[in-house]
Write an enzyme that holds these catalytic residues in place. Sequence first.
Site, PDB file in Angstrom:
ATOM      1  N   GLN A  54       2.468   4.150   1.665  1.00 23.50           N
ATOM      2  CA  GLN A  54       3.169   2.863   1.701  1.00 23.50           C
ATOM      3  C   GLN A  54       4.596   3.016   1.182  1.00 23.50           C
ATOM      4  OE1 GLN A  54       4.507  -0.175   2.217  1.00 23.50           O
ATOM      5  NE2 GLN A  54       2.551  -1.214   1.924  1.00 23.50           N
ATOM      6  N   GLY A  75      -6.453 -19.537   4.444  1.00 15.89           N
ATOM      7  CA  GLY A  75      -6.995 -18.239   4.813  1.00 15.89           C
ATOM      8  C   GLY A  75      -5.912 -17.254   5.246  1.00 15.89           C
ATOM      9  N   GLY A  95       0.089  -4.379   5.607  1.00 16.69           N
ATOM     10  CA  GLY A  95      -0.466  -5.648   5.132  1.00 16.69           C
ATOM     11  C   GLY A  95      -0.882  -5.629   3.678  1.00 16.69           C
ATOM     12  N   GLU A  96      -0.218  -4.793   2.857  1.00 16.22           N
ATOM     13  CA  GLU A  96      -0.638  -4.681   1.456  1.00 16.22           C
ATOM     14  C   GLU A  96      -0.433  -5.981   0.684  1.00 16.22           C
ATOM     15  OE1 GLU A  96      -0.166  -1.799  -2.472  1.00 16.22           O
ATOM     16  OE2 GLU A  96       0.517  -1.095  -0.512  1.00 16.22           O
ATOM     17  N   ARG A  97       0.609  -6.755   1.012  1.00 18.12           N
ATOM     18  CA  ARG A  97       0.818  -8.034   0.333  1.00 18.12           C
ATOM     19  C   ARG A  97      -0.355  -8.972   0.609  1.00 18.12           C
ATOM     20  NH1 ARG A  97       4.393 -11.283   1.838  1.00 18.12           N
ATOM     21  NH2 ARG A  97       4.818 -12.294  -0.143  1.00 18.12           N
ATOM     22  N   ASN A 130       6.129  -1.078   8.529  1.00 16.27           N
ATOM     23  CA  ASN A 130       6.776  -1.708   7.381  1.00 16.27           C
ATOM     24  C   ASN A 130       8.269  -1.885   7.603  1.00 16.27           C
ATOM     25  OD1 ASN A 130       5.100  -2.203   4.724  1.00 16.27           O
ATOM     26  ND2 ASN A 130       4.173  -0.464   5.759  1.00 16.27           N
TER      27      ASN A 130
END
Length: 300
Positions: A54, A75, A95-97, A130
Amino acid sequence: MAKATKKQALGRGLSALLKDPENDITSAEDKNADKVVGNIIELELESIEVNPFQPRTSFNDETLQELATSIKEIGVIQPITVRKLDFNKYQLVSGERRFRASKLVGLKTVPAYIRIANDQESLTMALVENIQRQDLDPIEISLSYQRLIDEIQLTQEQLSDRVGKKRSTIANYLRLLKLDPIVQTGIRDGFISMGHGRALINIEDTPLQLEVYEKIIADSLSVRNTEELVRSLSQKEAPNKKKAESKSPPYVLKGIKEFSEYFGAKIDVKVSSNGRGKVIIPFSSEEDFKRLKKLINSED
């Protein structure tokens, strides 16, 4: 909304399929791979690990909490992307956030796209996705570009095609990595802009570069004012540089040309008043450094 609900229901059904050892998927050619790869699957958060590739290294706590509040209310709207590592074990690609925010509100599962990829493909996907989709700061983008060049062995032209950016744009980002680490941190923290950084690159003397950096912050200099200041400093420095070069002994002036021809790079030699000096050999990349090292070792 009905369509989204139907998809999520399908995702829950496919997630059950993935928990069956007899139907484990290890490649795109495996049975049921077409049912899973590319579809939205409900995956348990505990089965997903963060991606060591990342490029984003910091997450704003306030905006993360805002996203968590949104996820709690409506959601996860956009699924994360993962790659399959082993049976019921996955790794984040992007999609780490959303992943972190989902954990904050206590969700057990998260909608995800599953990809089958090796480490190099995962690195490429993580960096490219990213760069294109996340609000990375200029230094994070620069580091991402450099990693794609170093680790995936891409040229700037190939990188330009991969990320959909002009080669000149990529070159401008990569040049930021030549700045002093303190200045790079200033860009990351938002004290100065990328435009300020591009102007500061033209100052080769590190103490002077840091002095101008501090002046930018103290006097709230615009990019244009910074460019004018750097230009004026360069004009003052040029005569002094020429004078210093003229003081170099004849044997040094003669030797510089031979050094440059041998190493295939513009060599710089600095000589002090007491006759002591140093030879500076520049390199542009890890591969170029290895080439220079090989040339030096060949003389042993």
